[in-house]
Design a protein around this motif. Structure first.
Motif, short mmCIF file in Angstrom:
data_model
loop_
_atom_site.label_atom_id
_atom_site.label_comp_id
_atom_site.label_asym_id
_atom_site.label_seq_id
_atom_site.Cartn_x
_atom_site.Cartn_y
_atom_site.Cartn_z
N THR A 178 0.84 -1.20 0.00
CA THR A 178 0.00 0.00 0.00
C THR A 178 0.87 1.25 0.00
O THR A 178 0.63 2.19 -0.76
N ALA A 179 1.90 1.24 0.83
CA ALA A 179 2.81 2.39 0.89
C ALA A 179 3.49 2.60 -0.46
O ALA A 179 3.66 3.74 -0.90
N LEU A 180 3.87 1.54 -1.11
CA LEU A 180 4.57 1.65 -2.40
C LEU A 180 3.63 1.96 -3.56
O LEU A 180 4.08 2.21 -4.67
N GLY A 181 2.33 1.99 -3.28
CA GLY A 181 1.35 2.31 -4.31
C GLY A 181 1.34 3.78 -4.69
O GLY A 181 0.72 4.16 -5.68
N ASP A 182 2.03 4.61 -3.93
CA ASP A 182 2.05 6.05 -4.20
C ASP A 182 3.37 6.43 -4.86
O ASP A 182 4.44 6.07 -4.36
N PRO A 183 3.33 7.18 -5.97
CA PRO A 183 4.57 7.53 -6.68
C PRO A 183 5.53 8.39 -5.86
O PRO A 183 6.75 8.27 -6.02
N VAL A 184 5.02 9.25 -4.99
CA VAL A 184 5.89 10.07 -4.15
C VAL A 184 6.67 9.18 -3.20
O VAL A 184 7.89 9.33 -3.04
N ARG A 185 5.99 8.23 -2.60
CA ARG A 185 6.66 7.34 -1.65
C ARG A 185 7.66 6.43 -2.36
O ARG A 185 8.75 6.16 -1.84
N ARG A 186 7.32 5.97 -3.59
CA ARG A 186 8.29 5.18 -4.34
C ARG A 186 9.53 6.00 -4.67
O ARG A 186 10.66 5.50 -4.59
N ALA A 187 9.33 7.27 -5.00
CA ALA A 187 10.48 8.15 -5.27
C ALA A 187 11.31 8.34 -4.02
O ALA A 187 12.56 8.40 -4.09
N MET A 188 10.67 8.45 -2.87
CA MET A 188 11.42 8.58 -1.61
C MET A 188 12.24 7.32 -1.34
O MET A 188 13.40 7.41 -0.92
N ILE A 189 11.66 6.16 -1.59
CA ILE A 189 12.39 4.90 -1.42
C ILE A 189 13.58 4.87 -2.37
O ILE A 189 14.69 4.49 -1.98
N ALA A 190 13.36 5.29 -3.61
CA ALA A 190 14.46 5.31 -4.58
C ALA A 190 15.57 6.24 -4.09
O ALA A 190 16.76 5.90 -4.18
N ARG A 191 15.20 7.39 -3.56
CA ARG A 191 16.21 8.33 -3.05
C ARG A 191 16.97 7.72 -1.88
O ARG A 191 18.19 7.81 -1.78
N LEU A 192 16.25 7.07 -0.97
CA LEU A 192 16.88 6.48 0.20
C LEU A 192 17.75 5.28 -0.15
O LEU A 192 18.65 4.91 0.61
N SER A 193 17.53 4.70 -1.31
CA SER A 193 18.39 3.58 -1.73
C SER A 193 19.81 4.06 -2.01
O SER A 193 20.75 3.27 -2.01
N ARG A 194 19.98 5.36 -2.20
CA ARG A 194 21.31 5.93 -2.43
C ARG A 194 21.96 6.39 -1.13
O ARG A 194 23.12 6.80 -1.14
N GLY A 195 21.23 6.36 -0.02
CA GLY A 195 21.78 6.77 1.27
C GLY A 195 20.76 7.52 2.09
O GLY A 195 19.70 7.90 1.59
N GLU A 196 21.10 7.76 3.35
CA GLU A 196 20.17 8.45 4.26
C GLU A 196 19.85 9.85 3.74
O GLU A 196 20.61 10.43 2.96
N ALA A 197 18.71 10.37 4.20
CA ALA A 197 18.29 11.71 3.81
C ALA A 197 17.40 12.29 4.89
O ALA A 197 16.69 11.57 5.58
N THR A 198 17.45 13.61 5.02
CA THR A 198 16.57 14.30 5.96
C THR A 198 15.22 14.52 5.31
O THR A 198 15.06 14.35 4.09
N VAL A 199 14.26 14.95 6.09
CA VAL A 199 12.93 15.26 5.56
C VAL A 199 13.05 16.34 4.48
O VAL A 199 12.44 16.23 3.41
N ASN A 200 13.85 17.38 4.74
CA ASN A 200 14.03 18.44 3.75
C ASN A 200 14.64 17.92 2.45
O ASN A 200 14.22 18.31 1.36
N GLU A 201 15.60 17.03 2.57
CA GLU A 201 16.21 16.45 1.37
C GLU A 201 15.21 15.58 0.61
O GLU A 201 15.19 15.60 -0.63
N LEU A 202 14.38 14.87 1.33
CA LEU A 202 13.36 14.05 0.67
C LEU A 202 12.29 14.91 0.01
O LEU A 202 11.71 14.54 -1.00
N ALA A 203 12.04 16.09 0.59
CA ALA A 203 10.99 16.98 0.07
C ALA A 203 11.42 17.74 -1.18
O ALA A 203 10.57 18.17 -1.96
N GLU A 204 12.73 17.91 -1.38
CA GLU A 204 13.24 18.77 -2.46
C GLU A 204 12.61 18.56 -3.83
O GLU A 204 12.21 19.52 -4.47
N PRO A 205 12.51 17.33 -4.32
CA PRO A 205 12.02 17.17 -5.70
C PRO A 205 10.50 17.35 -5.87
O PRO A 205 10.01 17.34 -6.99
#
Length: 114
Positions: A15-42
């Motif tokens: 269910t969580a992965l059903g949303d494109p924003v959350r999938r993009a966040m997972i993709a970003r986190l696959s490259r390393g840790e990130a803050t909320v602000n870093e996750l929000a940037e795109p």
């Protein structure tokens, strides 16, 4: 761990992965840790919306957060993704076996037609 517990975790994760924003966040986190602000940037969404997405990912067990002084970086939970992959692989392998059997039957039919 019961089958019901596993099913609930899988349901939350998919269910969580059903949303494109959350999938993009997972993709970003696959490259390393990130803050909320870093996750929000795109994204052109509010910080509150980003926080809600992060909460959904945390509840699904896909990410964790730690505290580093003032920072609260998010981290990908690789074990949770491995569980999803394992579940998918179970059915992929069954489908591949069926296709191989069907290929063998079709090949046998071709040989008989010659």
């Amino acid at each position: 761990m019961s089958v019901d517990d596993r099913d609930e975790r899988l349901d939350r994760a998919f269910t969580a992965l059903g949303d494109p924003v959350r999938r993009a966040m997972i993709a970003r986190l696959s490259r390393g840790e990130a803050t909320v602000n870093e996750l929000a940037e795109p994204f052109s969404i509010t910080k509150q919306a980003v926080s809600r997405h992060i909460h959904v990912l945390e509840t699904a067990g896909l990410i964790t957060r730690s505290r580093d002084a003032q920072r609260r970086p998010c981290h990908l939970n690789a074990a949770a993704l491995e569980e999803l992959t394992g579940w998918i692989d179970t059915y992929r392998l069954v489908a591949e076996q069926r296709h191989r059997r069907m290929d063998a039957v079709l090949e046998n039919m071709k040989e008989q037609d010659k």
